[in-house]
Design a protein around this motif. Structure first.
Motif, PDB file in Angstrom:
ATOM      1  N   ILE A 179       0.837  -1.203   0.000  1.00 51.00           N
ATOM      2  CA  ILE A 179       0.000   0.000   0.000  1.00 51.00           C
ATOM      3  C   ILE A 179       0.872   1.252   0.000  1.00 51.00           C
ATOM      4  O   ILE A 179       0.550   2.239  -0.672  1.00 51.00           O
ATOM      5  N   ALA A 180       1.998   1.214   0.712  1.00 51.31           N
ATOM      6  CA  ALA A 180       2.893   2.375   0.745  1.00 51.31           C
ATOM      7  C   ALA A 180       3.449   2.668  -0.644  1.00 51.31           C
ATOM      8  O   ALA A 180       3.515   3.831  -1.066  1.00 51.31           O
ATOM      9  N   GLN A 181       3.840   1.623  -1.369  1.00 50.33           N
ATOM     10  CA  GLN A 181       4.389   1.815  -2.710  1.00 50.33           C
ATOM     11  C   GLN A 181       3.335   2.364  -3.668  1.00 50.33           C
ATOM     12  O   GLN A 181       3.615   3.272  -4.458  1.00 50.33           O
ATOM     13  N   VAL A 182       2.132   1.821  -3.598  1.00 54.52           N
ATOM     14  CA  VAL A 182       1.052   2.268  -4.475  1.00 54.52           C
ATOM     15  C   VAL A 182       0.676   3.716  -4.156  1.00 54.52           C
ATOM     16  O   VAL A 182       0.530   4.546  -5.051  1.00 54.52           O
ATOM     17  N   ALA A 183       0.536   4.023  -2.876  1.00 57.62           N
ATOM     18  CA  ALA A 183       0.173   5.379  -2.467  1.00 57.62           C
ATOM     19  C   ALA A 183       1.230   6.386  -2.923  1.00 57.62           C
ATOM     20  O   ALA A 183       0.898   7.448  -3.458  1.00 57.62           O
ATOM     21  N   GLU A 184       2.488   6.040  -2.740  1.00 58.26           N
ATOM     22  CA  GLU A 184       3.566   6.949  -3.144  1.00 58.26           C
ATOM     23  C   GLU A 184       3.592   7.128  -4.664  1.00 58.26           C
ATOM     24  O   GLU A 184       3.714   8.248  -5.166  1.00 58.26           O
ATOM     25  N   GLU A 185       3.452   6.032  -5.385  1.00 56.84           N
ATOM     26  CA  GLU A 185       3.489   6.101  -6.853  1.00 56.84           C
ATOM     27  C   GLU A 185       2.416   7.037  -7.401  1.00 56.84           C
ATOM     28  O   GLU A 185       2.655   7.801  -8.334  1.00 56.84           O
ATOM     29  N   PHE A 186       1.211   6.987  -6.803  1.00 53.35           N
ATOM     30  CA  PHE A 186       0.100   7.786  -7.318  1.00 53.35           C
ATOM     31  C   PHE A 186      -0.090   9.107  -6.575  1.00 53.35           C
ATOM     32  O   PHE A 186      -0.996   9.867  -6.898  1.00 53.35           O
ATOM     33  N   GLY A 187       0.742   9.353  -5.577  1.00 57.39           N
ATOM     34  CA  GLY A 187       0.664  10.618  -4.855  1.00 57.39           C
ATOM     35  C   GLY A 187      -0.602  10.778  -4.037  1.00 57.39           C
ATOM     36  O   GLY A 187      -1.163  11.873  -3.972  1.00 57.39           O
ATOM     37  N   VAL A 188      -1.055   9.687  -3.438  1.00 59.48           N
ATOM     38  CA  VAL A 188      -2.243   9.720  -2.587  1.00 59.48           C
ATOM     39  C   VAL A 188      -1.887   9.153  -1.217  1.00 59.48           C
ATOM     40  O   VAL A 188      -0.822   8.570  -1.032  1.00 59.48           O
ATOM     41  N   THR A 189      -2.795   9.305  -0.292  1.00 62.04           N
ATOM     42  CA  THR A 189      -2.561   8.771   1.051  1.00 62.04           C
ATOM     43  C   THR A 189      -2.985   7.304   1.127  1.00 62.04           C
ATOM     44  O   THR A 189      -3.745   6.823   0.277  1.00 62.04           O
ATOM     45  N   HIS A 190      -2.500   6.637   2.160  1.00 60.76           N
ATOM     46  CA  HIS A 190      -2.940   5.256   2.400  1.00 60.76           C
ATOM     47  C   HIS A 190      -4.446   5.227   2.590  1.00 60.76           C
ATOM     48  O   HIS A 190      -5.117   4.301   2.124  1.00 60.76           O
ATOM     49  N   ARG A 191      -4.949   6.248   3.272  1.00 58.66           N
ATOM     50  CA  ARG A 191      -6.394   6.322   3.527  1.00 58.66           C
ATOM     51  C   ARG A 191      -7.189   6.360   2.219  1.00 58.66           C
ATOM     52  O   ARG A 191      -8.236   5.727   2.096  1.00 58.66           O
ATOM     53  N   THR A 192      -6.688   7.113   1.249  1.00 52.70           N
ATOM     54  CA  THR A 192      -7.360   7.191  -0.055  1.00 52.70           C
ATOM     55  C   THR A 192      -7.400   5.823  -0.718  1.00 52.70           C
ATOM     56  O   THR A 192      -8.438   5.401  -1.234  1.00 52.70           O
ATOM     57  N   VAL A 193      -6.274   5.128  -0.701  1.00 52.43           N
ATOM     58  CA  VAL A 193      -6.211   3.799  -1.311  1.00 52.43           C
ATOM     59  C   VAL A 193      -7.192   2.864  -0.606  1.00 52.43           C
ATOM     60  O   VAL A 193      -7.946   2.131  -1.252  1.00 52.43           O
ATOM     61  N   ARG A 194      -7.205   2.912   0.727  1.00 53.35           N
ATOM     62  CA  ARG A 194      -8.135   2.056   1.486  1.00 53.35           C
ATOM     63  C   ARG A 194      -9.591   2.427   1.192  1.00 53.35           C
ATOM     64  O   ARG A 194     -10.463   1.559   1.142  1.00 53.35           O
ATOM     65  N   HIS A 195      -9.865   3.714   0.993  1.00 59.44           N
ATOM     66  CA  HIS A 195     -11.222   4.168   0.671  1.00 59.44           C
ATOM     67  C   HIS A 195     -11.698   3.531  -0.635  1.00 59.44           C
ATOM     68  O   HIS A 195     -12.819   3.013  -0.710  1.00 59.44           O
ATOM     69  N   TYR A 196     -10.844   3.549  -1.659  1.00 61.62           N
ATOM     70  CA  TYR A 196     -11.220   2.935  -2.932  1.00 61.62           C
ATOM     71  C   TYR A 196     -11.380   1.424  -2.788  1.00 61.62           C
ATOM     72  O   TYR A 196     -12.216   0.826  -3.458  1.00 61.62           O
ATOM     73  N   GLU A 197     -10.614   0.851  -1.898  1.00 64.50           N
ATOM     74  CA  GLU A 197     -10.782  -0.579  -1.610  1.00 64.50           C
ATOM     75  C   GLU A 197     -12.126  -0.811  -0.916  1.00 64.50           C
ATOM     76  O   GLU A 197     -12.868  -1.738  -1.281  1.00 64.50           O
ATOM     77  N   ASP A 198     -12.454   0.011   0.067  1.00 64.80           N
ATOM     78  CA  ASP A 198     -13.734  -0.124   0.785  1.00 64.80           C
ATOM     79  C   ASP A 198     -14.918  -0.010  -0.174  1.00 64.80           C
ATOM     80  O   ASP A 198     -15.951  -0.653   0.025  1.00 64.80           O
ATOM     81  N   LEU A 199     -14.779   0.809  -1.203  1.00 66.21           N
ATOM     82  CA  LEU A 199     -15.847   0.978  -2.193  1.00 66.21           C
ATOM     83  C   LEU A 199     -15.869  -0.157  -3.213  1.00 66.21           C
ATOM     84  O   LEU A 199     -16.767  -0.218  -4.049  1.00 66.21           O
ATOM     85  N   GLY A 200     -14.870  -1.023  -3.163  1.00 67.41           N
ATOM     86  CA  GLY A 200     -14.811  -2.146  -4.084  1.00 67.41           C
ATOM     87  C   GLY A 200     -14.249  -1.782  -5.450  1.00 67.41           C
ATOM     88  O   GLY A 200     -14.366  -2.558  -6.401  1.00 67.41           O
TER      89      GLY A 200
END
Length: 128
Positions: free
Chosen positions: A10-31
């Protein structure tokens, strides 16, 4: 020569796209993305990164998440790419029309503001 990784944290993905871990988890929560789970760790695959890129591009262009979901889900449909592209083109037309109207509204507001400013300055000059 080293090969590119096939999974990411998640850290690598968040850094690559310039978003927070929370943002990545939010999109995961939404499916919208579905990383593999290894215990408590999320493992992101190429598909997740592609989908996250599409989500963020859609957000930058002003599409609501439900439209973004439809676009992404169409990619997985049997007719896949063609259906997705036809849908996206329709959405682009709608979004462009909306943005062009907003631009006209902003230009009208700026012109009105300029006229109001001009009248205020004239009134101020008369008082001097």
């Amino acid at each position: 020569m080293t090969s590119a990784p096939t999974t990411w944290t998640i850290a690598q993905v968040a850094e690559e796209f310039g978003v927070t871990h929370r943002t990545v988890r939010h999109y995961e929560d939404l499916g919208l993305i579905t990383p593999e789970r290894r215990g408590t760790q999320r493992v992101y695959h190429r598909r997740d990164r592609t989908r996250l890129g599409l989500i963020l591009r859609g957000k930058r262009l002003g599409f609501p998440l439900e439209q973004i979901r439809t676009i992404i889900d169409l990619f997985d449909a049997p007719r896949g790419r063609r259906t997705q592209l036809e849908y996206v083109l329709g959405q682009i037309d709608e979004r462009r029309d909306d943005l062009e109207q907003r631009l006209r509204d902003i230009q009208d507001a700026i012109a009105e503001l300029g006229e109001f400013e001009r009248r205020c300055r004239e009134d101020l000059d008369k008082l001097a």
